[in-house]
Design a protein around this motif. Structure first.
Motif, PDB file in Angstrom:
ATOM      1  N   UNK A 286       8.959   9.956   5.108  1.00 44.04           N
ATOM      2  CA  UNK A 286       9.450   8.949   4.161  1.00 44.04           C
ATOM      3  C   UNK A 286      10.980   8.885   4.194  1.00 44.04           C
ATOM      4  N   UNK A 287      11.620  10.051   4.180  1.00 48.66           N
ATOM      5  CA  UNK A 287      13.087  10.098   4.235  1.00 48.66           C
ATOM      6  C   UNK A 287      13.593   9.462   5.526  1.00 48.66           C
ATOM      7  N   UNK A 288      12.900   9.745   6.638  1.00 48.17           N
ATOM      8  CA  UNK A 288      13.333   9.190   7.921  1.00 48.17           C
ATOM      9  C   UNK A 288      13.263   7.672   7.896  1.00 48.17           C
ATOM     10  N   UNK A 289      12.153   7.133   7.409  1.00 46.92           N
ATOM     11  CA  UNK A 289      12.023   5.684   7.331  1.00 46.92           C
ATOM     12  C   UNK A 289      13.047   5.058   6.410  1.00 46.92           C
ATOM     13  N   UNK A 310       3.710   6.733   9.023  1.00 48.94           N
ATOM     14  CA  UNK A 310       3.207   8.104   9.031  1.00 48.94           C
ATOM     15  C   UNK A 310       3.193   8.685   7.625  1.00 48.94           C
ATOM     16  N   UNK A 311       4.246   8.420   6.850  1.00 49.82           N
ATOM     17  CA  UNK A 311       4.307   8.926   5.475  1.00 49.82           C
ATOM     18  C   UNK A 311       3.139   8.386   4.655  1.00 49.82           C
ATOM     19  N   UNK A 312       2.892   7.102   4.763  1.00 48.33           N
ATOM     20  CA  UNK A 312       1.789   6.478   4.010  1.00 48.33           C
ATOM     21  C   UNK A 312       0.459   7.119   4.398  1.00 48.33           C
ATOM     22  N   UNK A 313       0.233   7.265   5.695  1.00 51.21           N
ATOM     23  CA  UNK A 313      -1.014   7.859   6.154  1.00 51.21           C
ATOM     24  C   UNK A 313      -1.194   9.295   5.687  1.00 51.21           C
ATOM     25  N   UNK A 314      -0.124  10.077   5.725  1.00 48.66           N
ATOM     26  CA  UNK A 314      -0.203  11.473   5.298  1.00 48.66           C
ATOM     27  C   UNK A 314      -0.482  11.584   3.809  1.00 48.66           C
ATOM     28  N   UNK A 318      -3.866  13.243   2.387  1.00 49.58           N
ATOM     29  CA  UNK A 318      -3.595  14.583   1.894  1.00 49.58           C
ATOM     30  C   UNK A 318      -4.115  14.829   0.492  1.00 49.58           C
ATOM     31  N   UNK A 319      -3.841  16.019  -0.051  1.00 48.95           N
ATOM     32  CA  UNK A 319      -4.288  16.380  -1.403  1.00 48.95           C
ATOM     33  C   UNK A 319      -3.663  15.456  -2.447  1.00 48.95           C
ATOM     34  N   UNK A 320      -4.427  15.125  -3.464  1.00 51.91           N
ATOM     35  CA  UNK A 320      -3.945  14.226  -4.511  1.00 51.91           C
ATOM     36  C   UNK A 320      -2.725  14.788  -5.234  1.00 51.91           C
ATOM     37  N   UNK A 321      -2.671  16.112  -5.421  1.00 53.26           N
ATOM     38  CA  UNK A 321      -1.562  16.683  -6.183  1.00 53.26           C
ATOM     39  C   UNK A 321      -0.245  16.611  -5.420  1.00 53.26           C
ATOM     40  N   UNK A 322      -0.284  16.333  -4.099  1.00 58.55           N
ATOM     41  CA  UNK A 322       0.947  16.195  -3.324  1.00 58.55           C
ATOM     42  C   UNK A 322       1.339  14.735  -3.134  1.00 58.55           C
ATOM     43  N   UNK A 323       0.547  13.827  -3.665  1.00 60.27           N
ATOM     44  CA  UNK A 323       0.778  12.403  -3.425  1.00 60.27           C
ATOM     45  C   UNK A 323       1.768  11.854  -4.451  1.00 60.27           C
ATOM     46  N   UNK A 324       2.867  11.332  -3.966  1.00 58.26           N
ATOM     47  CA  UNK A 324       3.885  10.728  -4.824  1.00 58.26           C
ATOM     48  C   UNK A 324       3.731   9.212  -4.743  1.00 58.26           C
ATOM     49  N   UNK A 325       3.109   8.610  -5.757  1.00 54.43           N
ATOM     50  CA  UNK A 325       2.739   7.200  -5.682  1.00 54.43           C
ATOM     51  C   UNK A 325       3.950   6.282  -5.583  1.00 54.43           C
ATOM     52  N   UNK A 327       6.911   6.909  -4.292  1.00 57.19           N
ATOM     53  CA  UNK A 327       7.459   7.009  -2.940  1.00 57.19           C
ATOM     54  C   UNK A 327       6.544   6.314  -1.933  1.00 57.19           C
ATOM     55  N   UNK A 328       5.251   6.464  -2.120  1.00 61.16           N
ATOM     56  CA  UNK A 328       4.308   5.815  -1.202  1.00 61.16           C
ATOM     57  C   UNK A 328       4.475   4.296  -1.242  1.00 61.16           C
ATOM     58  N   UNK A 329       4.649   3.746  -2.430  1.00 59.11           N
ATOM     59  CA  UNK A 329       4.828   2.300  -2.555  1.00 59.11           C
ATOM     60  C   UNK A 329       6.144   1.855  -1.924  1.00 59.11           C
ATOM     61  N   UNK A 330       7.183   2.654  -2.110  1.00 61.40           N
ATOM     62  CA  UNK A 330       8.457   2.323  -1.472  1.00 61.40           C
ATOM     63  C   UNK A 330       8.336   2.399   0.051  1.00 61.40           C
TER      64      UNK A 330
END
Length: 401
Positions: A286-289, A310-314, A318-325, A327-330
């Motif tokens: 995510x940071x790279x993008x 790749x960030x979106x796919x990961x 991945x585990x729900x507790x590691x998912x930052x919604x 950041x994923x939307x951004x």
């Protein structure tokens, strides 16, 4: 009972006033007004007064604001009383037998919960926990062996407060909390926390647009990494890449991202605490993008698109507790931006489509900012006859009425 944010939004929409026009007419910035309407931040009284007059609310907005302000003050008073009572109840004999496992568990849970929770309640929770840690440090009511752990707990909770204040838009207060976290890391002799603090100070400086200062924070943080413990070095190198990309240095930014990948390969022990204090592979991509979209396209845009995807796919796999919604939307917006830089308008429209269907309460200010930039790119003369570009711009403009 209708809340102030609900009433403010309803009256504005009823009056047929767009958010940009609303901001211009009451002389307040659009991002803050969006926060007020979504309930992420508390509106100042002057905003309630001006909005009440502009929207012809006949005192209703002011009355609701005053009612909620009274409730906030009463809650704050109750919170102070509870905290004081708790401290007084923890007398010396009780504290002498009380270990800090419960406090440490509270820190770990808060760090994980932060990724999926609004900043305000996280700020409240961190404040209460930190008072407990500070009371034990100040009073000396702890075992000597626990002193370092108490400073680490207090430092991490200060770090949570720094993030919460930054997410609420107050970089000045965020930096004060980050400084406190750094001092706690120093007292505890905890290099892992010290590296995290350096990265967070850099993030605050980037939020303020001071990329030179942000770069200095990152480079100062490198003294705390290199032993293969935790993701601190990978996070710092990604922060360096964001600084360099915004300063227009493509080669150095890419080198920093390559360095982050090497740093991740060197990790021998994971982070002591996850959540807010971790830096997953998804976050690294995510940071790279988010770094490379600020350059001139070409190979930078190609890498940005790969990393954002790749960030979106990961996150999704991945585990729900590691998912930052948020950041994923951004990341969807960064993917769309990179595709426009590659002249792939159809691909950009497809990438941003999940964001365009978000309800208003989930459209954080960063979404509006980054989507506005994308709309500006799609509105370029070269796409004047491109129906997909035109329709996507119209949908982005409708994100915040």
């Amino acid at each position: 009972m209708t809340t102030f944010p609900e009433l403010l939004r309803a009256l504005r929409l009823e009056a047929g006033i767009s958010m940009p026009d609303f901001a211009a007419r009451i002389h307040y910035d659009r991002t803050s007004l969006h926060h007020f309407e979504s309930g992420r931040r508390v509106a100042p009284f002057e905003v309630a007064e001006k909005a009440d007059e502009l929207l012809g609310a006949d005192g209703r907005l002011v009355a609701v604001w005053q009612r909620e302000d009274l409730a906030r003050r009463e809650a704050a008073a109750a919170h102070r009383t509870r905290a004081a009572a708790l401290a007084m109840s923890n007398d010396l004999s009780a504290l002498a037998e009380l270990d800090i496992a419960a406090l440490q568990e509270g820190v770990e849970v808060t760090a994980v919960d932060y990724l999926r929770s609004p900043p305000a309640p996280m700020m409240d929770r961190a404040h209460v926990l930190r008072e407990d840690a500070f009371e034990r440090i100040r009073s000396g009511h702890h075992r000597p062996a626990d002193r370092s752990d108490l400073y680490v707990a207090a430092g991490r909770l200060s770090g949570v407060l720094a993030y919460a204040l930054l997410d609420l838009g107050d970089a000045t207060e965020a930096l004060i909390h980050a400084d406190a976290a750094g001092r706690c890391a120093e007292y505890a002799g905890d290099a892992e926390l010290a590296a995290w603090v350096a990265g967070t100070k850099s993030l605050i400086a980037r939020f303020q647009g001071d990329y030179g200062k942000a770069l200095a924070f990152v480079r100062d943080g490198y003294q705390w990494v290199g032993d293969g413990r935790g993701t601190g070095e990978a996070r710092l190198r990604c922060g360096e890449a964001q600084c360099l990309a915004n300063l227009g240095n493509s080669k150095a930014a890419n080198n920093a991202l390559d360095g982050a990948e090497v740093a991740r390969e060197r990790i021998r022990r994971g982070d002591s605490v996850g959540g807010l204090f971790g830096f997953s592979q998804a976050k690294q991509s995510y940071y790279a993008g988010s770094s490379l979209i600020w350059l001139q396209g070409g190979h930078d845009a190609e890498r940005a698109a790969r990393e954002a995807a790749a960030a979106i796919g990961l996150w999704q796999a991945g585990p729900q507790h590691e998912r930052s919604l948020d950041d994923e939307r951004l990341a969807y917006i960064y993917l769309a931006t990179a595709r426009v830089q590659l002249d792939d308008v159809e691909g950009a429209a497809d990438a941003i489509s999940p964001v365009l269907s978000l309800p208003a309460e989930e459209q954080i200010s960063w979404i509006a900012k980054r989507a506005d930039r994308l709309a500006g790119m799609l509105a370029a003369p070269r796409y004047a006859q491109n129906r997909t570009a035109i329709e996507t711009v119209e949908l982005i403009n409708g994100l915040t009425p």
